[in-house]
Design an enzyme around this catalytic site. Structure first.
Site, PDB file in Angstrom:
ATOM      1  N   CYS A  75      16.655  20.141  48.621  1.00  0.00           N
ATOM      2  CA  CYS A  75      16.578  20.209  50.068  1.00  0.00           C
ATOM      3  C   CYS A  75      17.961  20.529  50.618  1.00  0.00           C
ATOM      4  O   CYS A  75      18.960  20.333  49.944  1.00  0.00           O
ATOM      5  CB  CYS A  75      16.164  18.854  50.654  1.00  0.00           C
ATOM      6  SG  CYS A  75      14.505  18.353  50.203  1.00  0.00           S
ATOM      7  N   GLY A 119      15.534  25.014  50.071  1.00  0.00           N
ATOM      8  CA  GLY A 119      14.179  24.541  50.328  1.00  0.00           C
ATOM      9  C   GLY A 119      13.447  25.503  51.225  1.00  0.00           C
ATOM     10  O   GLY A 119      13.954  25.851  52.289  1.00  0.00           O
ATOM     11  N   ASN A 146      18.380  14.595  51.106  1.00  0.00           N
ATOM     12  CA  ASN A 146      18.321  15.494  49.949  1.00  0.00           C
ATOM     13  C   ASN A 146      18.517  14.641  48.701  1.00  0.00           C
ATOM     14  O   ASN A 146      19.522  13.947  48.578  1.00  0.00           O
ATOM     15  CB  ASN A 146      19.445  16.540  50.085  1.00  0.00           C
ATOM     16  CG  ASN A 146      19.650  17.389  48.845  1.00  0.00           C
ATOM     17  OD1 ASN A 146      20.724  17.900  48.624  1.00  0.00           O
ATOM     18  ND2 ASN A 146      18.633  17.535  48.017  1.00  0.00           N
ATOM     19  N   GLY A 147      17.541  14.703  47.792  1.00  0.00           N
ATOM     20  CA  GLY A 147      17.646  13.936  46.549  1.00  0.00           C
ATOM     21  C   GLY A 147      16.342  13.234  46.238  1.00  0.00           C
ATOM     22  O   GLY A 147      15.328  13.475  46.892  1.00  0.00           O
ATOM     23  N   TYR A 150      23.155  26.985  39.272  1.00  0.00           N
ATOM     24  CA  TYR A 150      22.046  27.720  39.877  1.00  0.00           C
ATOM     25  C   TYR A 150      21.753  27.386  41.350  1.00  0.00           C
ATOM     26  O   TYR A 150      21.583  28.296  42.160  1.00  0.00           O
ATOM     27  CB  TYR A 150      20.787  27.494  39.026  1.00  0.00           C
ATOM     28  CG  TYR A 150      19.504  27.962  39.674  1.00  0.00           C
ATOM     29  CD1 TYR A 150      19.299  29.305  39.971  1.00  0.00           C
ATOM     30  CD2 TYR A 150      18.492  27.062  39.997  1.00  0.00           C
ATOM     31  CE1 TYR A 150      18.129  29.741  40.566  1.00  0.00           C
ATOM     32  CE2 TYR A 150      17.319  27.487  40.603  1.00  0.00           C
ATOM     33  CZ  TYR A 150      17.141  28.825  40.881  1.00  0.00           C
ATOM     34  OH  TYR A 150      15.994  29.250  41.474  1.00  0.00           O
TER      35      TYR A 150
END
Ligand code: SF4
Length: 482
Positions: free
Chosen positions: A20, A48, A125-126, A270
Site C-alpha cells: 500500500c 496499490g 501500509n503493512g 522491486y
C-alpha cells in the site's frame, strides 16, 4: 442468481504485488490540500492499484472530515469535481493492494472513526501478525468492525487509547505497544498529523516540506511530485507528531538497536519506484549494484543485456556496466493495462504475457541475450518471456535474477505466496532452468543482499526463512473474514 462467468480476470504478470501507499499532509497556513494528496497518491500508485481514498479535515473551521474512497486507480476514483468539494488544511490518503482482507470498497482506506475527541483518520501500509487475536479481544469487549482489514484493529486501538492518553500521539504509542508486525501509519487527528513506523521498519515512511506545509509519504517520489523537499525518513520505531504549535515532535522510545532493524529488502529490489530513496539508499543505485554483482558472480558470454520492465531495467544496466556487454531494450510494455485485466481464454491466440509485453525483434534477432528480471515467483511468466525472445530470433537466452530464490512466504505486507506455490521450493536452480527453458540461469547470491543496500539491516525472510519476528501460527495473509 450469478451469471455464468464468461471472462476471468488475470492478475498482474509480475506475480508479486506491492502493498500500500500512504500519504499525509498539513498546511500550517490553512490552504486546501486535497489536490496535493491526489498528486501524491498518483506517485504512489505502483504500491496499490485496487482501491484508494482521501480524508480531508479542517483544523480551523467546523472540524468536518470529508472522505471519498473507491475501487480503482486514483485517476478513476477522483474527478476534479470531487476534489473541489474536499476542503481542508489537513489530510491523509491511501492506495491499496490487499495483502490481508478482501478487495472491497468497505476495506478501502483511509479508515475514518468518530471517537471521544473528534474524528480520526488512519492510513496503514503493512500487515500485523497479531491482528486476528487483537480483533477477537476487541470483539469480545463489544467492538463492531466495519471492515475485514487489520488496519481497523489499529484504528480501534488508537481511538480506545485516546480516552486515557494525554495526546493523540500518546494514543498511537500505546496502540504500538499492542500491535505486532509491519506498519507504516499516517494518522490524522483533529489538530495533528502523526506518522509512525514499526520498530523493524519493514515499510518506508518519510517526511517532506513545501513552504509551510508538512508531508508524510511512503516514498520520496511522492514528495518530488508535489514540489516538496525531502526532510528525513521517519526512523524505524519512531513516532512523529506534526502541528503548527509544536512543529515536528519525535518520540524514539520504541526504536530498536540499529542491528535489529529489518527493512523489507524487496522494497529495493522491486516494490519501490527507482527514483525513490529509502533510509538514505537510492533504490535505483541498489538495483544497479545488484546487476553488477550478477555480472561478477555469474558471468556469461553474450551480445546484449536486457531488463524485463520496469524493475529489471536498472539491474540490466548494472550488469552491462560491469561486464561491458551492451545494454539494450528488448521489450515494449503496454503501460495502460492496470493491475488486473480480462484474461485471454485458453482457446485464444493471445497470451497474458503478450498482452502486456512485446519483443522488439530487431533488437534481439540473431543475438545471444542476457535477460534480467527482479524475481521468479511461480515461474509461469519467465518461461513465456524466454520463449518470446527465442521466437523473435534470439540465439541464446541467459536469465539472471536480481534477487535470491524465493523459498518462504512473507507475513509482513507483501503477497509472496505459500511455499508450495514457489517454483524454487524443492527445486534446484538447474531444474528451474529446465522449466523456464533458458540456456543458463543464475540468481543474486544471498550474501550480496546486504552490500546491495550498503549494509543497512534488512529482512530477507522470504529467501532464508529467518524472519525478524516469529511468523504467526494462523495464516494472516488471506482474508480472515468470518
Ligand atoms: S519476508 Fe521478504 S517480502 Fe516479506 S518483508 Fe521480509 S524481505 Fe520483504
Amino acid at each position: 442468481m450469478e451469471s455464468t462467468k464468461v471472462f476471468e480476470m488475470e492478475e498482474d504478470l509480475n506475480g508479486l504485488h506491492e502493498e500500500c501507499g500512504v500519504f499525509g499532509i498539513y498546511d500550517f497556513d490553512g490552504g486546501d490540500v486535497a489536490s496535493s494528496v491526489y498528486y501524491g497518491l498518483l506517485a504512489l500508485q505502483h504500491r496499490g492499484q485496487e482501491s484508494c481514498g482521501i480524508a480531508v479535515g479542517d483544523t480551523d473551521g467546523p472540524r468536518k472530515v470529508t472522505t471519498h474512497k473507491g475501487m480503482g486507480l486514483v485517476n478513476e476514483v477522483f474527478t476534479p469535481e470531487i476534489l473541489e468539494e474536499m476542503h481542508g488544511d489537513i489530510a491523509v490518503g491511501h492506495t491499496r493492494y490487499s495483502t490481508a482482507g478482501s478487495s472491497t470498497r468497505e476495506n478501502a482506506q483511509p479508515l475514518v472513526l468518530n471517537y471521544i475527541k473528534g474524528t480520526l483518520a488512519v492510513a496503514h501500509n503493512g500487515n500485523l501478525i497479531n491482528a486476528p487475536q487483537l480483533r477477537h479481544e476487541l470483539e469480545y469487549s463489544g467492538a463492531i468492525f466495519q471492515t475485514t482489514i487489520d488496519s481497523e484493529v489499529i484504528a480501534y486501538h488508537i481511538a480506545r487509547e485516546r480516552v486515557n492518553a494525554k495526546s493523540a500521539e500518546e494514543a498511537v504509542a500505546r496502540a504500538m505497544d499492542k500491535i505486532q508486525g509491519a506498519y507504516s501509519l499516517v494518522v490524522m487527528s483533529p489538530r495533528k498529523l502523526i506518522g509512525a513506523r514499526d520498530p523493524y521498519g519493514f515499510r518506508p515512511l518519510c517526511i517532506g516540506k513545501r513552504d509551510n506545509t508538512y508531508i508524510l509519504a511512503s516514498e520520496t517520489c511522492a514528495l518530488h511530485t508535489i514540489g516538496a523537499e525531502f526532510v528525513r525518513d521517519v526512523e524505524p520505531g519512531e513516532i512523529v507528531s506534526i502541528s503548527p504549535k509544536t512543529g515536528i515532535v519525535s518520540d524514539k522510545s520504541r526504536c530498536l538497536p540499529k542491528e535489529k532493524e529489518a527493512r523489507c529488502v524487496f522494497e529495493y529490489i522491486y516494490f519501490a519506484r527507482p527514483d525513490s530513496h529509502i533510509d538514505g539508499i537510492s533504490v535505483y543505485s541498489s538495483r544497479i549494484r545488484a546487476g553488477k554483482y550478477l555480472a561478477m558472480d555469474s558471468p556469461v558470454e553474450a551480445d546484449l543485456v536486457v531488463g524485463v520492465p520496469e524493475s529489471g531495467n536498472a539491474a540490466a544496466l548494472g550488469y552491462s556496466l560491469q561486464s561491458g556487454i551492451p545494454y539494450g531494450t528488448a521489450f515494449v510494455k503496454n503501460s495502460y493495462i492496470g493491475r488486473t485485466f480480462i484474461k485471454p481464454k485458453q482457446s485464444n491466440r493471445e497470451s497474458s504475457v503478450q498482452v502486456k509485453l512485446n519483443v522488439l525483434k530487431e533488437a534481439v534477432n540473431g543475438k545471444r541475450v542476457i535477460m534480467i528480471d527482479d524475481s521468479i515467483v511461480r515461474g509461469t511468466t519467465s518461461d513465456r518471456i524466454v520463449k518470446m525472445l527465442r521466437d523473435a530470433g534470439a540465439t541464446e537466452v541467459h536469465m539472471r535474477v536480481s534477487s535470491p530464490p524465493f523459498l518462504y512466504p512473507c507475513y509482513f505486507g507483501t503477497d509472496v505466496p505459500a511455499r508450495e506455490q514457489l517454483i524454487a521450493y524443492n527445486r534446484s536452480v538447474e531444474e528451474i532452468r529446465q522449466i523456464i527453458g533458458a540456456d543458463s540461469l543464475a540468481y543474486l547470491e544471498l550474501d550480496r543482499l546486504k552490500d546491495m543496500v550498503d549494509g543497512l539491516p534488512c529482512c530477507s525472510g522470504c529467501f532464508t526463512g529467518k524472519y525478524p519476528l516469529d511468523p504467526p501460527k494462523e495464516d494472516i495473509r488471506g482474508d480472515y473474514e468470518r
